[in-house]
Enzyme design. Structure first.
Site, PDB file in Angstrom:
ATOM      1  N   TYR A 164       0.379  19.872 -12.364  1.00 26.74           N
ATOM      2  CA  TYR A 164      -0.747  18.959 -12.575  1.00 26.74           C
ATOM      3  C   TYR A 164      -1.251  18.338 -11.275  1.00 26.74           C
ATOM      4  O   TYR A 164      -2.445  18.434 -10.951  1.00 26.74           O
ATOM      5  CB  TYR A 164      -0.375  17.855 -13.563  1.00 26.74           C
ATOM      6  CG  TYR A 164      -1.508  16.890 -13.822  1.00 26.74           C
ATOM      7  CD1 TYR A 164      -2.626  17.279 -14.564  1.00 26.74           C
ATOM      8  CD2 TYR A 164      -1.484  15.592 -13.309  1.00 26.74           C
ATOM      9  CE1 TYR A 164      -3.677  16.410 -14.786  1.00 26.74           C
ATOM     10  CE2 TYR A 164      -2.530  14.719 -13.543  1.00 26.74           C
ATOM     11  CZ  TYR A 164      -3.622  15.122 -14.275  1.00 26.74           C
ATOM     12  OH  TYR A 164      -4.662  14.253 -14.487  1.00 26.74           O
ATOM     13  N   LYS A 168      -4.999  18.993  -9.154  1.00 30.53           N
ATOM     14  CA  LYS A 168      -6.030  18.015  -8.815  1.00 30.53           C
ATOM     15  C   LYS A 168      -6.322  18.023  -7.311  1.00 30.53           C
ATOM     16  O   LYS A 168      -7.462  17.808  -6.888  1.00 30.53           O
ATOM     17  CB  LYS A 168      -5.607  16.618  -9.284  1.00 30.53           C
ATOM     18  CG  LYS A 168      -5.557  16.475 -10.801  1.00 30.53           C
ATOM     19  CD  LYS A 168      -6.897  16.791 -11.450  1.00 30.53           C
ATOM     20  CE  LYS A 168      -6.891  16.535 -12.943  1.00 30.53           C
ATOM     21  NZ  LYS A 168      -8.208  16.819 -13.577  1.00 30.53           N
TER      22      LYS A 168
END
Length: 244
Positions: A164, A168
Protein backbone atom coordinates in the site's frame (compact mmCIF):
# COMPACT_ATOMS: atom_id res chain seq x y z
CA UNK A 1 -25.16 31.79 -17.71
CA UNK A 2 -21.98 29.74 -17.39
CA UNK A 3 -21.83 26.07 -18.30
CA UNK A 4 -22.19 23.56 -15.50
CA UNK A 5 -18.88 22.03 -14.44
CA UNK A 6 -18.67 18.25 -14.98
CA UNK A 7 -16.68 16.02 -12.62
CA UNK A 8 -16.00 12.33 -12.27
CA UNK A 9 -14.97 10.79 -8.94
CA UNK A 10 -13.82 7.17 -8.94
CA UNK A 11 -14.64 5.00 -5.94
CA UNK A 12 -17.34 7.51 -5.02
CA UNK A 13 -19.97 5.24 -3.54
CA UNK A 14 -18.67 5.58 0.04
CA UNK A 15 -16.09 7.12 2.34
CA UNK A 16 -13.85 9.91 1.13
CA UNK A 17 -14.92 9.43 -2.48
CA UNK A 18 -18.56 9.98 -1.60
CA UNK A 19 -17.70 13.12 0.36
CA UNK A 20 -15.64 14.45 -2.56
CA UNK A 21 -18.65 13.95 -4.81
CA UNK A 22 -20.85 15.68 -2.24
CA UNK A 23 -18.40 18.57 -1.91
CA UNK A 24 -18.13 19.13 -5.65
CA UNK A 25 -21.88 18.73 -6.04
CA UNK A 26 -22.37 21.36 -3.37
CA UNK A 27 -20.65 23.81 -5.70
CA UNK A 28 -23.43 23.25 -8.22
CA UNK A 29 -21.38 20.86 -10.32
CA UNK A 30 -22.71 17.79 -12.10
CA UNK A 31 -20.91 14.79 -10.64
CA UNK A 32 -20.37 11.31 -12.03
CA UNK A 33 -20.29 8.73 -9.25
CA UNK A 34 -17.83 6.07 -10.40
CA UNK A 35 -18.08 2.68 -8.69
CA UNK A 36 -18.05 -1.05 -9.44
CA UNK A 37 -21.03 -2.10 -7.34
CA UNK A 38 -24.32 -1.19 -9.00
CA UNK A 39 -26.21 -1.36 -5.72
CA UNK A 40 -23.81 0.86 -3.80
CA UNK A 41 -23.37 3.21 -6.75
CA UNK A 42 -27.07 3.81 -7.21
CA UNK A 43 -27.60 4.17 -3.46
CA UNK A 44 -24.91 6.86 -3.38
CA UNK A 45 -26.45 8.64 -6.38
CA UNK A 46 -29.89 8.60 -4.72
CA UNK A 47 -28.44 9.98 -1.47
CA UNK A 48 -26.58 12.74 -3.31
CA UNK A 49 -29.65 13.68 -5.32
CA UNK A 50 -31.72 13.82 -2.14
CA UNK A 51 -29.18 16.34 -0.87
CA UNK A 52 -29.61 18.45 -4.00
CA UNK A 53 -26.57 17.25 -5.95
CA UNK A 54 -26.84 16.76 -9.72
CA UNK A 55 -25.33 13.26 -9.61
CA UNK A 56 -25.32 10.38 -12.06
CA UNK A 57 -23.93 6.87 -11.83
CA UNK A 58 -20.91 5.71 -13.82
CA UNK A 59 -20.28 1.94 -13.81
CA UNK A 60 -16.52 1.79 -13.42
CA UNK A 61 -13.93 -0.81 -12.54
CA UNK A 62 -10.57 0.94 -12.78
CA UNK A 63 -8.77 -2.39 -13.31
CA UNK A 64 -10.77 -3.26 -16.44
CA UNK A 65 -10.04 -1.72 -19.84
CA UNK A 66 -13.52 -2.30 -21.21
CA UNK A 67 -15.18 -0.82 -18.14
CA UNK A 68 -13.05 2.31 -18.28
CA UNK A 69 -13.64 2.74 -22.03
CA UNK A 70 -17.38 2.39 -21.47
CA UNK A 71 -17.25 4.96 -18.66
CA UNK A 72 -15.57 7.47 -20.96
CA UNK A 73 -18.26 6.80 -23.57
CA UNK A 74 -21.00 7.36 -21.00
CA UNK A 75 -19.56 10.73 -19.99
CA UNK A 76 -19.15 11.64 -23.64
CA UNK A 77 -22.84 10.93 -24.20
CA UNK A 78 -24.01 12.61 -21.00
CA UNK A 79 -21.86 15.73 -21.02
CA UNK A 80 -19.58 15.87 -24.06
CA UNK A 81 -16.58 16.80 -21.94
CA UNK A 82 -15.03 16.43 -18.49
CA UNK A 83 -13.73 19.30 -16.38
CA UNK A 84 -12.45 17.49 -13.30
CA UNK A 85 -11.26 13.93 -12.71
CA UNK A 86 -10.67 12.75 -9.15
CA UNK A 87 -8.86 9.40 -9.06
CA UNK A 88 -9.98 8.22 -5.65
CA UNK A 89 -10.55 4.47 -6.03
CA UNK A 90 -8.00 2.49 -4.05
CA UNK A 91 -7.29 -0.66 -2.07
CA UNK A 92 -4.92 -1.49 0.81
CA UNK A 93 -4.27 -5.04 -0.32
CA UNK A 94 -4.86 -6.29 3.21
CA UNK A 95 -2.47 -6.49 6.13
CA UNK A 96 0.11 -7.54 7.25
CA UNK A 97 2.45 -6.53 4.44
CA UNK A 98 5.91 -6.98 5.90
CA UNK A 99 8.38 -7.09 2.99
CA UNK A 100 9.93 -10.38 4.08
CA UNK A 101 6.60 -12.21 4.12
CA UNK A 102 4.30 -10.38 1.70
CA UNK A 103 2.78 -12.34 -1.14
CA UNK A 104 3.96 -10.74 -4.40
CA UNK A 105 0.40 -11.08 -5.67
CA UNK A 106 -0.72 -8.65 -2.95
CA UNK A 107 1.71 -6.07 -4.30
CA UNK A 108 0.56 -6.66 -7.85
CA UNK A 109 -3.15 -6.32 -7.03
CA UNK A 110 -2.55 -3.15 -5.00
CA UNK A 111 -0.51 -1.47 -7.71
CA UNK A 112 -3.04 -2.57 -10.35
CA UNK A 113 -5.74 -0.50 -8.66
CA UNK A 114 -3.80 2.32 -7.01
CA UNK A 115 -1.40 3.12 -9.86
CA UNK A 116 -2.23 1.36 -13.11
CA UNK A 117 -5.92 2.02 -12.57
CA UNK A 118 -5.20 5.74 -12.26
CA UNK A 119 -3.19 5.71 -15.47
CA UNK A 120 -5.90 3.72 -17.26
CA UNK A 121 -8.70 6.08 -16.20
CA UNK A 122 -6.71 9.27 -16.72
CA UNK A 123 -5.68 8.35 -20.25
CA UNK A 124 -9.21 7.30 -21.18
CA UNK A 125 -10.62 10.59 -19.89
CA UNK A 126 -7.94 12.88 -21.36
CA UNK A 127 -9.76 13.52 -24.67
CA UNK A 128 -12.77 14.70 -22.66
CA UNK A 129 -10.63 16.74 -20.26
CA UNK A 130 -8.92 18.50 -23.16
CA UNK A 131 -12.33 19.89 -24.17
CA UNK A 132 -12.56 21.72 -20.84
CA UNK A 133 -11.59 25.34 -20.37
CA UNK A 134 -9.95 24.50 -17.03
CA UNK A 135 -9.22 20.76 -16.67
CA UNK A 136 -8.12 19.50 -13.28
CA UNK A 137 -6.93 16.04 -12.22
CA UNK A 138 -6.64 15.05 -8.56
CA UNK A 139 -4.95 11.80 -7.56
CA UNK A 140 -5.84 10.71 -4.04
CA UNK A 141 -2.60 9.70 -2.36
CA UNK A 142 -1.65 9.34 1.31
CA UNK A 143 0.88 10.60 3.80
CA UNK A 144 2.31 7.06 3.82
CA UNK A 145 3.38 7.71 0.22
CA UNK A 146 5.89 10.29 1.44
CA UNK A 147 9.37 8.79 1.47
CA UNK A 148 10.50 11.65 3.70
CA UNK A 149 7.93 10.81 6.34
CA UNK A 150 8.45 7.07 5.96
CA UNK A 151 12.18 7.46 6.59
CA UNK A 152 11.83 9.89 9.52
CA UNK A 153 12.29 8.09 12.88
CA UNK A 154 9.20 8.43 15.06
CA UNK A 155 6.95 9.75 12.31
CA UNK A 156 3.41 8.38 12.33
CA UNK A 157 3.24 6.52 9.04
CA UNK A 158 1.22 3.44 9.93
CA UNK A 159 2.30 -0.20 9.82
CA UNK A 160 5.16 -1.55 7.74
CA UNK A 161 3.76 -1.94 4.26
CA UNK A 162 5.33 -3.45 1.16
CA UNK A 163 2.27 -2.87 -1.04
CA UNK A 164 0.00 0.00 0.00
CA UNK A 165 2.56 2.62 1.04
CA UNK A 166 4.85 2.04 -1.97
CA UNK A 167 1.82 2.14 -4.28
CA UNK A 168 1.10 5.67 -3.09
CA UNK A 169 4.76 6.66 -3.55
CA UNK A 170 4.50 5.22 -7.08
CA UNK A 171 1.29 7.22 -7.65
CA UNK A 172 3.02 10.42 -6.52
CA UNK A 173 5.86 9.79 -8.97
CA UNK A 174 3.42 9.13 -11.81
CA UNK A 175 1.61 12.39 -10.98
CA UNK A 176 4.88 14.29 -11.41
CA UNK A 177 5.52 12.60 -14.76
CA UNK A 178 2.07 13.56 -16.04
CA UNK A 179 2.71 17.18 -15.08
CA UNK A 180 6.06 17.12 -16.89
CA UNK A 181 4.54 15.64 -20.04
CA UNK A 182 1.63 18.09 -20.05
CA UNK A 183 4.15 20.94 -19.95
CA UNK A 184 6.14 19.42 -22.80
CA UNK A 185 2.98 18.94 -24.86
CA UNK A 186 1.86 22.49 -24.22
CA UNK A 187 -1.14 21.27 -22.19
CA UNK A 188 -0.37 23.83 -19.53
CA UNK A 189 -4.03 24.30 -18.73
CA UNK A 190 -4.26 20.79 -17.28
CA UNK A 191 -3.35 20.92 -13.60
CA UNK A 192 -2.65 17.55 -11.97
CA UNK A 193 -1.79 17.09 -8.31
CA UNK A 194 -1.70 14.44 -5.60
CA UNK A 195 -3.83 14.91 -2.49
CA UNK A 196 -3.30 13.62 1.04
CA UNK A 197 -6.61 13.38 2.95
CA UNK A 198 -5.05 12.49 6.29
CA UNK A 199 -5.92 9.51 8.46
CA UNK A 200 -9.67 9.31 7.95
CA UNK A 201 -12.08 6.82 9.50
CA UNK A 202 -13.17 4.64 6.58
CA UNK A 203 -13.65 0.94 5.97
CA UNK A 204 -10.22 0.96 4.30
CA UNK A 205 -8.66 1.11 7.79
CA UNK A 206 -11.44 -0.44 9.85
CA UNK A 207 -12.67 3.06 10.79
CA UNK A 208 -9.63 3.65 13.00
CA UNK A 209 -8.84 7.04 11.48
CA UNK A 210 -9.00 10.27 13.46
CA UNK A 211 -10.45 12.46 10.71
CA UNK A 212 -13.87 12.28 9.08
CA UNK A 213 -14.25 11.43 5.39
CA UNK A 214 -15.66 14.92 4.90
CA UNK A 215 -12.49 16.42 6.35
CA UNK A 216 -10.41 14.17 4.10
CA UNK A 217 -12.37 15.27 1.04
CA UNK A 218 -11.59 18.97 1.57
CA UNK A 219 -8.12 18.87 -0.01
CA UNK A 220 -9.48 17.16 -3.13
CA UNK A 221 -12.17 19.81 -3.51
CA UNK A 222 -9.52 22.51 -3.13
CA UNK A 223 -7.26 20.99 -5.79
CA UNK A 224 -10.24 20.42 -8.09
CA UNK A 225 -11.05 24.13 -7.95
CA UNK A 226 -7.55 25.55 -8.43
CA UNK A 227 -7.27 28.79 -10.41
CA UNK A 228 -5.52 28.74 -13.77
CA UNK A 229 -2.25 29.85 -12.16
CA UNK A 230 -2.43 27.12 -9.53
CA UNK A 231 0.27 24.51 -8.92
CA UNK A 232 0.71 21.30 -10.87
CA UNK A 233 2.75 18.18 -10.17
CA UNK A 234 2.55 18.76 -6.42
CA UNK A 235 1.57 16.79 -3.32
CA UNK A 236 -0.73 18.60 -0.91
CA UNK A 237 -2.62 18.23 2.35
CA UNK A 238 -4.74 20.74 4.29
CA UNK A 239 -1.65 22.32 5.87
CA UNK A 240 0.14 22.79 2.55
CA UNK A 241 2.72 20.81 0.58
CA UNK A 242 3.63 17.31 1.73
CA UNK A 243 7.35 16.45 1.57
CA UNK A 244 8.12 13.85 -1.07
Amino acid sequence: MSEQTIALVTGANKGIGYEIAAGLGGLGWRVGVGARSEERREAAVAKLRAAGVDAFGVPLDVTDDASVTAAAGLIEDRAGRLDVLVNNAGVTGGMPQTPTTVNPETVRVTVETNVIGVIRVTNAMLPLLRRSAAPRIVNMSSSVGSLTRQSTPGAETGPISAAYSPSKTFLNAVTVQYAKEFRELGDTGILINAACPGYCATDLNGFRGVRTPEQGAAIAVRLATLPDDGPTGGFFEDAGEVPW
